[in-house]
Design a protein around this motif. Sequence first.
Motif, PDB file in Angstrom:
ATOM      1  N   SER A  76     -11.634   5.200   3.569  1.00  0.00           N
ATOM      2  CA  SER A  76     -11.803   5.365   2.274  1.00  0.00           C
ATOM      3  C   SER A  76     -10.744   5.336   1.283  1.00  0.00           C
ATOM      4  O   SER A  76     -10.071   6.543   1.251  1.00  0.00           O
ATOM      5  CB  SER A  76     -12.754   6.148   2.320  1.00  0.00           C
ATOM      6  N   ASP A  77     -10.575   4.599   0.123  1.00  0.00           N
ATOM      7  CA  ASP A  77     -10.337   5.289  -1.283  1.00  0.00           C
ATOM      8  C   ASP A  77     -10.676   4.761  -2.579  1.00  0.00           C
ATOM      9  O   ASP A  77     -11.314   3.904  -3.183  1.00  0.00           O
ATOM     10  CB  ASP A  77      -9.330   4.139  -1.406  1.00  0.00           C
ATOM     11  N   PHE A  78     -11.488   5.904  -3.172  1.00  0.00           N
ATOM     12  CA  PHE A  78     -12.327   5.812  -3.666  1.00  0.00           C
ATOM     13  C   PHE A  78     -12.130   5.561  -5.344  1.00  0.00           C
ATOM     14  O   PHE A  78     -13.324   5.112  -5.920  1.00  0.00           O
ATOM     15  CB  PHE A  78     -13.422   7.466  -3.935  1.00  0.00           C
ATOM     16  N   SER A  79     -10.743   6.022  -5.684  1.00  0.00           N
ATOM     17  CA  SER A  79     -10.735   5.258  -6.787  1.00  0.00           C
ATOM     18  C   SER A  79     -10.462   4.031  -6.546  1.00  0.00           C
ATOM     19  O   SER A  79      -9.890   3.932  -7.873  1.00  0.00           O
ATOM     20  CB  SER A  79      -9.081   6.052  -6.962  1.00  0.00           C
ATOM     21  N   LEU A  80     -10.194   3.460  -5.431  1.00  0.00           N
ATOM     22  CA  LEU A  80      -9.815   1.854  -5.551  1.00  0.00           C
ATOM     23  C   LEU A  80     -10.950   1.244  -5.489  1.00  0.00           C
ATOM     24  O   LEU A  80     -10.865   0.260  -6.250  1.00  0.00           O
ATOM     25  CB  LEU A  80      -9.458   1.429  -3.947  1.00  0.00           C
ATOM     26  N   TYR A  81     -12.126   1.728  -5.177  1.00  0.00           N
ATOM     27  CA  TYR A  81     -13.369   1.059  -5.299  1.00  0.00           C
ATOM     28  C   TYR A  81     -13.883   1.491  -6.524  1.00  0.00           C
ATOM     29  O   TYR A  81     -14.822   0.627  -7.386  1.00  0.00           O
ATOM     30  CB  TYR A  81     -14.975   1.602  -4.878  1.00  0.00           C
ATOM     31  N   GLU A 264     -15.460  15.935  -1.296  1.00  0.00           N
ATOM     32  CA  GLU A 264     -14.554  16.297  -2.163  1.00  0.00           C
ATOM     33  C   GLU A 264     -13.449  15.359  -3.618  1.00  0.00           C
ATOM     34  O   GLU A 264     -13.805  15.504  -4.186  1.00  0.00           O
ATOM     35  CB  GLU A 264     -13.212  17.413  -2.037  1.00  0.00           C
ATOM     36  N   GLU A 265     -13.333  14.305  -2.046  1.00  0.00           N
ATOM     37  CA  GLU A 265     -12.978  13.631  -2.738  1.00  0.00           C
ATOM     38  C   GLU A 265     -13.493  12.434  -3.986  1.00  0.00           C
ATOM     39  O   GLU A 265     -12.908  12.043  -4.851  1.00  0.00           O
ATOM     40  CB  GLU A 265     -12.253  12.086  -1.710  1.00  0.00           C
ATOM     41  N   ILE A 266     -14.764  12.355  -3.727  1.00  0.00           N
ATOM     42  CA  ILE A 266     -15.708  11.939  -4.610  1.00  0.00           C
ATOM     43  C   ILE A 266     -15.516  12.039  -5.712  1.00  0.00           C
ATOM     44  O   ILE A 266     -15.738  11.895  -7.538  1.00  0.00           O
ATOM     45  CB  ILE A 266     -16.924  11.191  -3.828  1.00  0.00           C
ATOM     46  N   ILE A 267     -15.602  13.906  -5.716  1.00  0.00           N
ATOM     47  CA  ILE A 267     -16.121  14.840  -6.876  1.00  0.00           C
ATOM     48  C   ILE A 267     -15.174  14.471  -6.916  1.00  0.00           C
ATOM     49  O   ILE A 267     -15.184  14.286  -8.812  1.00  0.00           O
ATOM     50  CB  ILE A 267     -16.570  15.916  -6.203  1.00  0.00           C
ATOM     51  N   TYR A 268     -13.735  14.604  -6.848  1.00  0.00           N
ATOM     52  CA  TYR A 268     -12.490  14.300  -8.063  1.00  0.00           C
ATOM     53  C   TYR A 268     -12.711  13.364  -8.444  1.00  0.00           C
ATOM     54  O   TYR A 268     -12.068  13.049  -9.664  1.00  0.00           O
ATOM     55  CB  TYR A 268     -11.141  15.025  -6.472  1.00  0.00           C
ATOM     56  N   GLU A 269     -12.430  11.649  -7.850  1.00  0.00           N
ATOM     57  CA  GLU A 269     -12.769  10.953  -8.786  1.00  0.00           C
ATOM     58  C   GLU A 269     -13.579  10.459  -9.904  1.00  0.00           C
ATOM     59  O   GLU A 269     -12.916   9.744 -10.564  1.00  0.00           O
ATOM     60  CB  GLU A 269     -13.017   9.651  -7.267  1.00  0.00           C
ATOM     61  N   VAL A 270     -14.816  10.960  -9.447  1.00  0.00           N
ATOM     62  CA  VAL A 270     -15.703  11.054 -10.726  1.00  0.00           C
ATOM     63  C   VAL A 270     -16.074  12.527 -11.667  1.00  0.00           C
ATOM     64  O   VAL A 270     -15.218  12.076 -12.954  1.00  0.00           O
ATOM     65  CB  VAL A 270     -16.827  11.958 -10.304  1.00  0.00           C
ATOM     66  N   CYS A 271     -14.893  12.881 -11.177  1.00  0.00           N
ATOM     67  CA  CYS A 271     -14.360  14.162 -12.574  1.00  0.00           C
ATOM     68  C   CYS A 271     -13.450  13.151 -13.697  1.00  0.00           C
ATOM     69  O   CYS A 271     -13.170  13.558 -14.332  1.00  0.00           O
ATOM     70  CB  CYS A 271     -14.065  15.381 -11.835  1.00  0.00           C
ATOM     71  N   LEU A 272     -12.376  12.798 -12.819  1.00  0.00           N
ATOM     72  CA  LEU A 272     -11.002  11.751 -13.302  1.00  0.00           C
ATOM     73  C   LEU A 272     -12.056  10.743 -14.116  1.00  0.00           C
ATOM     74  O   LEU A 272     -11.540  10.334 -15.393  1.00  0.00           O
ATOM     75  CB  LEU A 272     -10.219  11.342 -12.528  1.00  0.00           C
ATOM     76  N   LYS A 273     -12.925  10.347 -14.660  1.00  0.00           N
ATOM     77  CA  LYS A 273     -13.491   9.250 -15.042  1.00  0.00           C
ATOM     78  C   LYS A 273     -13.581   9.999 -15.851  1.00  0.00           C
ATOM     79  O   LYS A 273     -13.801   9.194 -17.226  1.00  0.00           O
ATOM     80  CB  LYS A 273     -14.487   8.523 -14.399  1.00  0.00           C
TER      81      LYS A 273
END
Length: 436
Positions: A76-81, A264-273
Motif C-alpha cells: 500500500s502506498d497512500f501518497s501515490l493514491y 498512521e500512514e493514512i493520517i500522515y498523508e492527509v496531514c501532508l495535504k
Amino acid sequence: MKNKKVIFLLDMDAFFASCHMAKDPSLRNKNLVVASPNRRAIVTTASYNARSFGIKAGTPIFQAKELCKDLYIANSDFSLYIEFSEKVFEIIYTNFTKDFEVASIDECYIDMTKVWKKFGSVKRAAQAMIDMIYEQTGLTSSIGISTNKFLAKMCVDFNKPKGISFLLEEDIDKKLWPLEIQKMYMVGPATQKTLNENNIFTIKDLALSDLNKIVDLLGKRGLTLWYWANGKGDDTVSREASEFKSIGNELTLNFTTTNHEEIEEIIYEVCLKVSDRAKKRYLQGTTITIVAKYLDDIGPEVYSNKERKKHLTKQESISNPTNDPEIIFSIAKQCFYELWTGQPILLLGVRLSNLKNQIEQTKQLSIDEIDLNEGIDYNEIEQIIYNLNLKFGKDKIFTGDKLVKYMEKNMVQSKFLKNDDVHISNEQIVNKWKNK
C-alpha cells in the motif's frame, strides 16, 4: 433526460492496483494485488487479471497465493493514491466542470447538466472524460449516468472496466429491481440479514414494501433506502465548503482497516495535504481535529442506542499557530488514539482551524530571541522579505545593504515618498482549482 439533471458517477477501475501499474507500466500484465506489508494482510484491491483467479478485496494474502501461484503483491502506498486522485479531480475541474463532489479517493459525482451539450451527447461527454483521464494519467475509469446520485452510483458497476452505463427512473423495474438486496448501495450484512428475515430479498421487494414497516425495521435509514429503491434520490452535487475558515482533507477508503501502521500512514498523508494547502495560502492554525468514521453498516439495533456514534472526532488546540506537517500529524495521531477503540476504520480526516495569515502574524524577534551563537539564516530572511513584498507591494521591505544602494541611486528620493502601494491578494497568489 429532458428537464432533468445529468449526474455522472465517475469510478476509477481497480484504483489502487491501477496506480501502481500507471507508475510502473511493466506491472500491467501481472496478477497484481495491493495489500499491507504484514503477515496477516488481506487484499485491499485486486487487478482485473488477479480477479480472474477469484481473488477480490478482503481475500487473505495466503489464500490469494493459493489461488494464483504467480501473484504479484504491491505494498500500500497512500501518497501515490492521493497523488493520482488529485490529478483526476484536477482534470475534471480544468476541462469539464467545477460542479463535482468527491465521494472517496476514487469516486466523485459530477453535475454535467450545463456541460454535456458541447460534446454533442451525454455519452460522448462521458467518453471524452474517460479518454482524457487515461491519456493524462494512464488510469482507466467507468461512469454511471442518471438523474440523481443514487441511480448513477448503482449503474456504474453494470459495465466495468472502461464502461459507460445509464439508469433512468423509467428503467428501474428492468435494471434495478431484479438485483439482490445486498447489491444495493448502503446495504451491508447486518441490514441484509434484517431485510431477508422479513422476506425482502431483492430491491423490488424493498421498493414495493410498506414504508412504515421499513422505517420500523431500519429507522431513518429505512426511509432513505425505500426512496432509493423507488428511483428517488438527491440530485444536488455540492462542492467543498470554503476552506478559509478551516483547511481539511479526508480519505474514504474502499476497504476498512484496523491496522495501526496503515492508519498512521493514512493520517500522515492527509496531514501532508492539509499542510500543503495551508502553506500555499500563507495560513497557520491553532486547532487540529481528527475525524474518523467506522463501518457504515452497523445494524438496525444501533439506532436506539444514542451513545454509539458512527463518526469520531476530537480536537486539540496549541498556543503557536502552525502549518508544519509533523506537528499536525503528531497532534492528529494523539487525538486519534485517545478516541479510537478498535473499530474498522472507513474514513480518516484532519482539519486545521482557527486560521491566521502567516505573513501578518510574522513578528519581529526581540534581541533575547536571537541566538547569536547559531547565527542567522539569511536565506530564510530573504524568503520572508520576498513573501512580504509579494503581499504588500514590491520594495516595501529590504535589507540594510539594499537600502543604502537604493538611496545612493535615487538620491534619497525613494518610493516611500510616492503613492505606489500595490497589493496582491492571497487568492491571486494561489489561484489553484481547490482554492476557488
